[in-house]
Scaffold this motif. Structure first.
Motif, PDB file in Angstrom:
ATOM      1  N   LEU A 363      36.529  40.276  -2.620  1.00 46.10           N
ATOM      2  CA  LEU A 363      36.711  40.844  -3.960  1.00 46.10           C
ATOM      3  C   LEU A 363      37.014  39.763  -4.995  1.00 46.10           C
ATOM      4  O   LEU A 363      37.561  40.046  -6.061  1.00 46.10           O
ATOM      5  CB  LEU A 363      37.862  41.869  -3.932  1.00 46.10           C
ATOM      6  CG  LEU A 363      37.565  43.168  -3.183  1.00 46.10           C
ATOM      7  CD1 LEU A 363      38.821  44.036  -3.078  1.00 46.10           C
ATOM      8  CD2 LEU A 363      36.443  43.944  -3.870  1.00 46.10           C
ATOM      9  N   GLU A 364      36.653  38.513  -4.681  1.00 46.05           N
ATOM     10  CA  GLU A 364      37.034  37.417  -5.572  1.00 46.05           C
ATOM     11  C   GLU A 364      36.306  37.443  -6.910  1.00 46.05           C
ATOM     12  O   GLU A 364      36.732  36.784  -7.854  1.00 46.05           O
ATOM     13  CB  GLU A 364      36.851  36.062  -4.870  1.00 46.05           C
ATOM     14  CG  GLU A 364      35.422  35.703  -4.501  1.00 46.05           C
ATOM     15  CD  GLU A 364      34.981  36.259  -3.147  1.00 46.05           C
ATOM     16  OE1 GLU A 364      35.550  37.255  -2.674  1.00 46.05           O
ATOM     17  OE2 GLU A 364      34.040  35.680  -2.570  1.00 46.05           O
ATOM     18  N   ASN A 365      35.224  38.195  -7.024  1.00 48.33           N
ATOM     19  CA  ASN A 365      34.580  38.311  -8.336  1.00 48.33           C
ATOM     20  C   ASN A 365      35.210  39.412  -9.178  1.00 48.33           C
ATOM     21  O   ASN A 365      34.894  39.557 -10.358  1.00 48.33           O
ATOM     22  CB  ASN A 365      33.075  38.587  -8.186  1.00 48.33           C
ATOM     23  CG  ASN A 365      32.374  37.387  -7.567  1.00 48.33           C
ATOM     24  OD1 ASN A 365      32.776  36.244  -7.793  1.00 48.33           O
ATOM     25  ND2 ASN A 365      31.361  37.644  -6.756  1.00 48.33           N
ATOM     26  N   GLU A 366      36.091  40.173  -8.564  1.00 47.77           N
ATOM     27  CA  GLU A 366      36.637  41.351  -9.225  1.00 47.77           C
ATOM     28  C   GLU A 366      38.117  41.190  -9.581  1.00 47.77           C
ATOM     29  O   GLU A 366      38.586  41.696 -10.586  1.00 47.77           O
ATOM     30  CB  GLU A 366      36.455  42.558  -8.287  1.00 47.77           C
ATOM     31  CG  GLU A 366      36.755  43.903  -8.867  1.00 47.77           C
ATOM     32  CD  GLU A 366      35.837  44.305 -10.012  1.00 47.77           C
ATOM     33  OE1 GLU A 366      34.819  43.623 -10.248  1.00 47.77           O
ATOM     34  OE2 GLU A 366      36.178  45.288 -10.690  1.00 47.77           O
ATOM     35  N   THR A 367      38.876  40.497  -8.732  1.00 49.00           N
ATOM     36  CA  THR A 367      40.334  40.481  -8.912  1.00 49.00           C
ATOM     37  C   THR A 367      40.913  39.193  -8.330  1.00 49.00           C
ATOM     38  O   THR A 367      40.186  38.357  -7.800  1.00 49.00           O
ATOM     39  CB  THR A 367      40.951  41.749  -8.266  1.00 49.00           C
ATOM     40  OG1 THR A 367      42.335  41.842  -8.631  1.00 49.00           O
ATOM     41  CG2 THR A 367      40.833  41.754  -6.757  1.00 49.00           C
ATOM     42  N   GLY A 368      42.228  39.005  -8.463  1.00 49.05           N
ATOM     43  CA  GLY A 368      42.904  37.861  -7.838  1.00 49.05           C
ATOM     44  C   GLY A 368      43.428  36.833  -8.823  1.00 49.05           C
ATOM     45  O   GLY A 368      44.345  36.075  -8.502  1.00 49.05           O
ATOM     46  N   ASP A 369      42.838  36.756 -10.028  1.00 44.24           N
ATOM     47  CA  ASP A 369      43.338  35.840 -11.058  1.00 44.24           C
ATOM     48  C   ASP A 369      42.814  36.339 -12.399  1.00 44.24           C
ATOM     49  O   ASP A 369      42.198  37.405 -12.465  1.00 44.24           O
ATOM     50  CB  ASP A 369      42.901  34.393 -10.768  1.00 44.24           C
ATOM     51  CG  ASP A 369      41.416  34.211 -10.913  1.00 44.24           C
ATOM     52  OD1 ASP A 369      40.973  33.901 -12.028  1.00 44.24           O
ATOM     53  OD2 ASP A 369      40.680  34.426  -9.920  1.00 44.24           O
ATOM     54  N   PHE A 370      43.080  35.558 -13.456  1.00 42.30           N
ATOM     55  CA  PHE A 370      42.770  36.029 -14.812  1.00 42.30           C
ATOM     56  C   PHE A 370      41.534  35.356 -15.405  1.00 42.30           C
ATOM     57  O   PHE A 370      41.438  35.167 -16.618  1.00 42.30           O
ATOM     58  CB  PHE A 370      43.989  35.842 -15.708  1.00 42.30           C
ATOM     59  CG  PHE A 370      45.193  36.643 -15.275  1.00 42.30           C
ATOM     60  CD1 PHE A 370      45.049  37.946 -14.807  1.00 42.30           C
ATOM     61  CD2 PHE A 370      46.477  36.094 -15.319  1.00 42.30           C
ATOM     62  CE1 PHE A 370      46.156  38.694 -14.406  1.00 42.30           C
ATOM     63  CE2 PHE A 370      47.587  36.830 -14.923  1.00 42.30           C
ATOM     64  CZ  PHE A 370      47.424  38.134 -14.459  1.00 42.30           C
ATOM     65  N   THR A 371      40.576  35.013 -14.579  1.00 44.87           N
ATOM     66  CA  THR A 371      39.307  34.501 -15.087  1.00 44.87           C
ATOM     67  C   THR A 371      38.631  35.587 -15.925  1.00 44.87           C
ATOM     68  O   THR A 371      38.553  36.741 -15.492  1.00 44.87           O
ATOM     69  CB  THR A 371      38.399  34.119 -13.899  1.00 44.87           C
ATOM     70  OG1 THR A 371      39.072  33.122 -13.132  1.00 44.87           O
ATOM     71  CG2 THR A 371      37.064  33.576 -14.370  1.00 44.87           C
ATOM     72  N   PRO A 372      38.138  35.231 -17.133  1.00 45.41           N
ATOM     73  CA  PRO A 372      37.464  36.237 -17.963  1.00 45.41           C
ATOM     74  C   PRO A 372      36.351  36.950 -17.197  1.00 45.41           C
ATOM     75  O   PRO A 372      35.604  36.323 -16.446  1.00 45.41           O
ATOM     76  CB  PRO A 372      36.901  35.401 -19.119  1.00 45.41           C
ATOM     77  CG  PRO A 372      37.839  34.246 -19.229  1.00 45.41           C
ATOM     78  CD  PRO A 372      38.241  33.928 -17.802  1.00 45.41           C
TER      79      PRO A 372
END
Ligand code: GUN
Ligand code: ZN
Length: 428
Positions: A363-372
């Protein structure tokens, strides 16, 4: 909406980059329609978006939503058992509780408790062992959908060595799993995970069903247990005489892939670690459970050196509660004490609580940090006035010092709000 507070996140891997932590004392998140548009210094974000409403949350800290990659929904009411090791804990303490989930009303009550406790501890995303009953597992999915949380779960499959009421025939395992996948995989924020309990309670026929399900559904996830306890490992070796080791029992059925999350991996051999890295699977490190059940120290450094993805799991009810921040403290303490342990830093702890979990779950494209562009999954942490964390915060430590204190002292009481995709799912 612009949310103004201190902001911390770890958008890079802090095990290979010592500048991975992004921290903003007077920071902001700009969220629109559930997505992160920007994160950074408040003054920059305000200047770029002068017309946006601002919510002033100064005095607290915004972190990415916490991610628990290993937790059991039917074990909420089994928390707190001490003095056991894995196999007697299962037999005496936990499996009798799991049998109660044949009753849908009981399951519904616990599902409510479970989802509330995730959100109230700041967990926005979790990889969850369902029940051995399709009805109870469907109830979890339905309530999870209503809760707004991001939940991957699945019907737990076993056909030997537990209790008769917890067993499935391979045929029924296939039919019930297929129906749950059809109903819930990809519905809103839900994902399905094929979930054989562990090799000890699985015949070759049921692992073969798991293989078929993984082949027929190219985006469902997979979760199980691996190498947790010496007696368990010995039993698995007797049951799977053709397999070179515990991992080999799963590997034979094509179940060790990028989509797989293995809980524990405490007693894993070098050969297994090498093969896990080659298959790009992930490990859910469950430090509190490993200690509580006397399972042993997780060989963090050996997994890390081999490039096996590592994330955190609370392993409720083998673990000691729902707090992923607390779990990160247990990881720190366990690795401090472990022979050959790894000295974890504060940015590494935050990464393990957030982006590492997203990567383990795909799910790294969806969540985990605040990348726009990612979903606005975040927690607002503001400790009670008279708590130890509030006292440390009054000392205004530097960013890493403050983050270390958050991991050491942050508890459920400190979590004021939990947000998923721009929607508040918990408020204290
Ligand atoms: N191995 C098989 N089932 C379980 C479980 O419920 N908890 C833990 N910790 N290990 C397991
Ligand atoms: Zn577990």
């Amino acid at each position: 909406m612009i949310f103004r507070a201190a902001v911390f996140h770890v958008p890079l891997n802090p095990f290979s980059n010592d500048q991975a932590l992004a921290s903003f004392d007077d920071g902001a998140l700009f969220v629109d329609r559930g997505r992160i548009i920007a994160s950074g210094d408040y003054s920059d974000i305000r200047a770029a978006h002068p017309g946006e409403p601002v919510r002033d949350m100064r005095g607290g800290i915004i972190l990415p939503g916490l991610i628990d990659t290993h937790i059991h929904y039917p074990q909420v009411r089994a928390l707190g058992g001490i003095g056991h090791t894995l196999l007697d804990w299962l037999e005496q303490h936990t499996l009798p509780e799991e049998s109660r989930f044949r009753d849908n009303r009981y399951a519904a009550d616990v599902a409510d408790e479970f989802l509330y406790l995730l959100a109230s501890h700041g967990t926005t995303t979790a990889m969850v062992f369902g029940a051995h009953f399709a009805g109870a597992t469907a109830i979890l999915f339905e309530k999870a959908r209503a809760s707004g949380l991001r939940i991957a779960s699945g019907l737990v499959l076993s056909d030997r060595n537990l209790r008769p009421e917890l067993h499935h025939t391979p045929e029924r395992a296939y039919l019930e799993s297929t129906e749950l996948i059809r109903r819930f995989h990809g519905a809103g924020r839900l994902l399905y995970a094929v979930t054989p309990r562990f090799a000890l309670s699985a015949s070759e026929a049921i692992l073969d069903v798991c293989r078929t399900l993984m082949q027929e559904h190219s985006s469902v996830r997979f979760q199980t247990h691996l190498n947790e306890n010496p007696d368990e490992i010995q039993s698995v070796a007797h049951l799977f005489r053709g397999a070179p080791d515990y991992l080999g029992a799963y590997e034979h059925f094509g179940l060790v892939t990028r989509r797989s999350v293995f809980a524990h991996s405490v007693h894993t051999t070098d050969s297994e670690i090498t093969r896990m890295a080659a298959h790009s699977c992930s490990v859910a490190y469950c430090p509190a459970s490993n200690a509580a059940l006397g399972s042993g120290f997780f060989p963090f450094e050996r997994h890390l050196r081999a490039n096996v993805r590592i994330a955190l799991g609370t392993d409720v009810g083998g673990g000691t509660g729902f707090g992923i921040l607390k779990e990160s403290l247990q990881a720190y303490l366990g690795q401090r004490l472990a022979p050959g342990g790894f000295l974890l830093t504060a940015p590494q702890l935050l990464y393990l609580c957030t982006l590492a979990g997203a990567r383990a779950m795909g799910l790294e494209n969806e969540t985990g940090d605040f990348t726009p562009g990612k979903a606005a999954d975040f927690v607002y942490l503001r400790p009670p006035e008279r708590s130890p964390l509030a006292a440390v915060m009054r000392n205004a430590p530097d960013a890493e010092g403050l983050l270390a204190a958050v991991h050491t002292l942050g508890d459920a009481e400190s979590i004021r709000e939990t947000w998923v995709e721009g929607e508040c799912v918990f408020q204290r």
